[in-house]
Design an enzyme around this catalytic site. Structure first.
Site, PDB file in Angstrom:
ATOM      1  CG  LEU A   1      -9.757   6.999  -0.916  1.00 38.64           C
ATOM      2  CD1 LEU A   1     -10.606   6.167   0.046  1.00 38.64           C
ATOM      3  CD2 LEU A   1      -9.138   6.109  -1.969  1.00 38.64           C
TER       4      LEU A   1
ATOM      5  NE  ARG B   1       0.508   4.038 -10.604  1.00 35.53           N
ATOM      6  CZ  ARG B   1       0.686   4.339  -9.340  1.00 35.53           C
ATOM      7  NH1 ARG B   1       0.334   5.542  -8.890  1.00 35.53           N
ATOM      8  NH2 ARG B   1       1.210   3.467  -8.509  1.00 35.53           N
TER       9      ARG B   1
ATOM     10  CB  CYS C   1     -14.728   3.442  15.538  1.00 38.66           C
ATOM     11  SG  CYS C   1     -13.913   3.368  17.144  1.00 38.66           S
TER      12      CYS C   1
ATOM     13  CG  HIS D   1      -2.693  -2.101   5.862  1.00 38.95           C
ATOM     14  ND1 HIS D   1      -1.586  -1.292   5.776  1.00 38.95           N
ATOM     15  CD2 HIS D   1      -3.539  -1.686   4.907  1.00 38.95           C
ATOM     16  CE1 HIS D   1      -1.757  -0.424   4.806  1.00 38.95           C
ATOM     17  NE2 HIS D   1      -2.932  -0.634   4.250  1.00 38.95           N
TER      18      HIS D   1
ATOM     19  CG  HIS E   1       3.366   7.681   3.024  1.00 39.05           C
ATOM     20  ND1 HIS E   1       3.855   8.839   2.452  1.00 39.05           N
ATOM     21  CD2 HIS E   1       2.161   7.474   2.460  1.00 39.05           C
ATOM     22  CE1 HIS E   1       2.975   9.296   1.575  1.00 39.05           C
ATOM     23  NE2 HIS E   1       1.935   8.472   1.551  1.00 39.05           N
TER      24      HIS E   1
ATOM     25  CE1 TYR F   1      -8.351   6.402   7.648  1.00 39.26           C
ATOM     26  CE2 TYR F   1      -9.763   6.051   9.546  1.00 39.26           C
ATOM     27  CZ  TYR F   1      -8.510   6.015   8.958  1.00 39.26           C
ATOM     28  OH  TYR F   1      -7.431   5.581   9.695  1.00 39.26           O
TER      29      TYR F   1
ATOM     30  CB  CYS G   1     -17.436   5.013  20.366  1.00 42.72           C
ATOM     31  SG  CYS G   1     -17.370   4.473  18.649  1.00 42.72           S
TER      32      CYS G   1
ATOM     33  CB  CYS H   1     -13.355   1.531  20.639  1.00 38.71           C
ATOM     34  SG  CYS H   1     -14.986   2.317  20.581  1.00 38.71           S
TER      35      CYS H   1
ATOM     36  CB  THR I   1      -0.110   3.262   4.313  1.00 37.72           C
ATOM     37  OG1 THR I   1      -1.322   3.908   3.951  1.00 37.72           O
ATOM     38  CG2 THR I   1       0.185   3.495   5.785  1.00 37.72           C
TER      39      THR I   1
ATOM     40  CB  CYS J   1      -0.851  -0.031   1.270  1.00 39.66           C
ATOM     41  SG  CYS J   1      -1.816   1.464   1.543  1.00 39.66           S
TER      42      CYS J   1
HETATM   43  P1  NAD Z   1      -1.265   6.630  -5.432  1.00 33.34           P
HETATM   44  O1  NAD Z   1      -0.425   7.653  -4.790  1.00 33.34           O
HETATM   45  O2  NAD Z   1      -0.643   5.391  -5.970  1.00 33.34           O
HETATM   46  O3  NAD Z   1      -2.102   7.286  -6.630  1.00 33.34           O
HETATM   47  C1  NAD Z   1      -2.329   8.644  -6.759  1.00 33.34           C
HETATM   48  C2  NAD Z   1      -2.244   8.965  -8.246  1.00 33.34           C
HETATM   49  O4  NAD Z   1      -2.611  10.333  -8.423  1.00 33.34           O
HETATM   50  C3  NAD Z   1      -0.850   8.777  -8.819  1.00 33.34           C
HETATM   51  O5  NAD Z   1      -0.888   7.871  -9.908  1.00 33.34           O
HETATM   52  C4  NAD Z   1      -0.464  10.192  -9.236  1.00 33.34           C
HETATM   53  O6  NAD Z   1       0.325  10.222 -10.420  1.00 33.34           O
HETATM   54  C5  NAD Z   1      -1.827  10.839  -9.473  1.00 33.34           C
HETATM   55  N1  NAD Z   1      -1.845  12.314  -9.464  1.00 33.34           N
HETATM   56  C6  NAD Z   1      -1.007  13.170  -8.830  1.00 33.34           C
HETATM   57  N2  NAD Z   1      -1.339  14.445  -9.121  1.00 33.34           N
HETATM   58  C7  NAD Z   1      -2.403  14.403  -9.952  1.00 33.34           C
HETATM   59  C8  NAD Z   1      -3.200  15.389 -10.597  1.00 33.34           C
HETATM   60  N3  NAD Z   1      -2.971  16.703 -10.432  1.00 33.34           N
HETATM   61  N4  NAD Z   1      -4.224  14.980 -11.372  1.00 33.34           N
HETATM   62  C9  NAD Z   1      -4.476  13.661 -11.550  1.00 33.34           C
HETATM   63  N5  NAD Z   1      -3.749  12.685 -10.970  1.00 33.34           N
HETATM   64  C10 NAD Z   1      -2.727  13.052 -10.181  1.00 33.34           C
HETATM   65  O7  NAD Z   1      -2.386   6.269  -4.373  1.00 33.34           O
HETATM   66  P2  NAD Z   1      -3.479   5.088  -4.217  1.00 33.34           P
HETATM   67  O8  NAD Z   1      -2.891   3.983  -3.433  1.00 33.34           O
HETATM   68  O9  NAD Z   1      -4.154   4.787  -5.511  1.00 33.34           O
HETATM   69  O10 NAD Z   1      -4.476   5.884  -3.258  1.00 33.34           O
HETATM   70  C11 NAD Z   1      -5.174   7.022  -3.746  1.00 33.34           C
HETATM   71  C12 NAD Z   1      -5.236   8.119  -2.692  1.00 33.34           C
HETATM   72  O11 NAD Z   1      -6.052   7.681  -1.609  1.00 33.34           O
HETATM   73  C13 NAD Z   1      -3.912   8.509  -2.061  1.00 33.34           C
HETATM   74  O12 NAD Z   1      -3.941   9.908  -1.792  1.00 33.34           O
HETATM   75  C14 NAD Z   1      -3.897   7.735  -0.763  1.00 33.34           C
HETATM   76  O13 NAD Z   1      -3.074   8.331   0.216  1.00 33.34           O
HETATM   77  C15 NAD Z   1      -5.343   7.805  -0.374  1.00 33.34           C
HETATM   78  N6  NAD Z   1      -5.870   6.747   0.491  1.00 33.34           N
HETATM   79  C16 NAD Z   1      -6.879   7.103   1.326  1.00 33.34           C
HETATM   80  C17 NAD Z   1      -7.479   6.152   2.116  1.00 33.34           C
HETATM   81  C18 NAD Z   1      -8.616   6.542   2.989  1.00 33.34           C
HETATM   82  O14 NAD Z   1      -9.078   5.697   3.768  1.00 33.34           O
HETATM   83  N7  NAD Z   1      -9.113   7.753   2.885  1.00 33.34           N
HETATM   84  C19 NAD Z   1      -7.041   4.821   2.076  1.00 33.34           C
HETATM   85  C20 NAD Z   1      -6.024   4.479   1.177  1.00 33.34           C
HETATM   86  C21 NAD Z   1      -5.443   5.456   0.384  1.00 33.34           C
HETATM   87 ZN    ZN Z   2     -15.774   2.846  18.411  1.00 37.74          ZN
END
Ligand code: NAD
Ligand code: ZN
Length: 346
Positions: A266, A203, A110, A66, A46, A290, A99, A96, A43, A41
């Site tokens: 997202l 992509r 949660c 995960h 990071h 989320y 809640c 939890c 994450t 992932c």
């Molecule tokens: P990723 O980073 O692999 O994909 C993001 C894509 O966006 C990349 O391919 C990148 O080139 C593209 N991008 C960057 N700037 C852009 C622009 N201006 N216009 C169009 N595209 C652009 O991420 P992923 O694993 O596919 O996840 C997508 C997003 O969701 C990420 O920001 C991630 O952190 C987030 N995320 C959120 C949750 C949540 O629960 N909210 C869970 C998982 C991931």
């Molecule tokens: Zn809870």
């Protein structure tokens, strides 16, 4: 003491370390899972990079990861619904249970969530311990690689099913693994046009394979009224899915929505200015997403796959866990969809 191989964040610097760690002890309500496959992932990247978020979030010594599929190895004495050998994946948010939201069955809301592979030991190991409440029974007819990516497929499903897409025009910003899976889901669910944007040609090619009507490189093309007209659209996109985490992409989306349009968000956007008049005067609905709904999202993605949803083109690379350095290099290059690690013995 029994030990196992695990990918551990052992030092406060870039990288992960393959170490020998104790096999977790099974508590009353726990399930010990022998991991078969995991997927990487953003994450995890990071955490590998040890960026500011990782430094303040990840305790040193943590086994990360995960996204996984495995088989039940052992269950606690209070666990009656699973037996050794069952094929399972699992929800990475441990909630939890006490809640208001949890008690009302809105567990994905949660506020006291603990993250597998973020706050507690994770799945990049030969064995993973989960509370039984987080275990998901898998349909064995679904490929293991797809099951290992049920967590991000769940993010895509939660986002893509947030608003009705049947017959609607959909704009997806970001063709990362999750944007790509959302493209396939929107297509499966009967969207009319699906326009996907990114700046990564590899992509964007995948987006076309997964059902995008148009896959646009934002470095050279813009989404605007003229593009909408070329598709026979009159009033803007009905549904938006923000999956890039990039403020420029989100601003562009706001400018292209129809009045009354709905946006599911997202991508992890940083604090950024937007033109609020577009939200207010155009009557837009913005919904933050989320994780996954527990467990409606898990149910829906299973059923969609049983009914023909195919996300296998998103999976582009496979490695044995001992080759994790190569796997992370591919993932960090951006020249990939989902990258899978195989945890079988060699
Ligand atoms: P990723 O980073 O692999 O994909 C993001 C894509 O966006 C990349 O391919 C990148 O080139 C593209 N991008 C960057 N700037 C852009 C622009 N201006 N216009 C169009 N595209 C652009 O991420 P992923 O694993 O596919 O996840 C997508 C997003 O969701 C990420 O920001 C991630 O952190 C987030 N995320 C959120 C949750 C949540 O629960 N909210 C869970 C998982 C991931
Ligand atoms: Zn809870």
């Amino acid at each position: 003491m029994r030990t196992m191989k695990a990918l551990v964040k052992a030092k406060p610097e870039q990288g992960l370390w393959l170490q020998e760690v104790p096999v977790p002890t099974v508590g009353l309500n726990d399930v010990l899972i022998r991991v078969l496959k995991t997927s990487i992932c953003g994450t995890d990247v990071h955490i590998w990079d040890w960026d500011a978020w990782a430094q303040k979030t990840i305790p040193l010594g943590l086994t990360i990861g995960h996204e996984f599929v495995g088989v039940v190895e052992e269950v606690g004495s209070n666990v009656h619904d699973y037996a050794r050998g069952d094929l399972v994946s699992g929800e990475g948010h441990v909630v939890c249970g006490r809640c208001r939201n949890c008690l009302a069955g809105r567990r994905h809301l949660c506020a006291k969530t603990v993250g597998v592979g973020v706050n507690r030991d994770g799945a990049y190991a030969e064995y993973l311990l989960l509370p039984v409440t987080n275990v998901w029974p898998c349909d064995p007819s679904i490929p293991l690689e797809v099951l290992s990516a049920f967590d991000p497929l769940g993010n895509a499903t939660h986002t893509a099913l947030s608003f009705d897409v049947l017959g609607e025009d959909v704009l997806i910003t970001g063709a990362g693994p999750i944007g790509l899976m959302a493209t396939a889901i929107a297509r499966h669910c009967g969207a009319r046009h699906i326009v996907v944007t990114d700046m990564n040609p590899y992509r964007l090619e995948l987006a076309k394979r997964l059902g995008a009507t148009l896959a646009l490189d934002v470095r050279t093309q813009t989404v605007d009224a003229e593009l909408q007209r070329s598709l026979g659209m009159k009033e803007g996109f009905d549904v938006g899915m923000e999956m890039s985490g990039n403020p420029a992409a989100f601003r562009m989306m706001l400018q292209n929505m129809c009045h009354g349009g709905k946006i599911a968000m997202l991508g992890l956007l940083p604090p950024a200015e937007i033109d609020w008049s577009l939200v207010i005067f155009n009557g837009l609905t913005l919904k933050g997403i989320y994780g996954r709904e527990m467990y409606e999202t898990w149910y829906k993605m299973t059923m969609m796959i049983q009914c023909g949803l195919d996300v296998t083109p998103v999976i582009t690379h496979r490695f044995h866990y001992t080759e994790f350095e190569q796997a992370f290099a591919v993932m960090r290059s951006g020249q990939s969809g989902k990258v899978i690690l195989d945890w079988s013995e060699r």
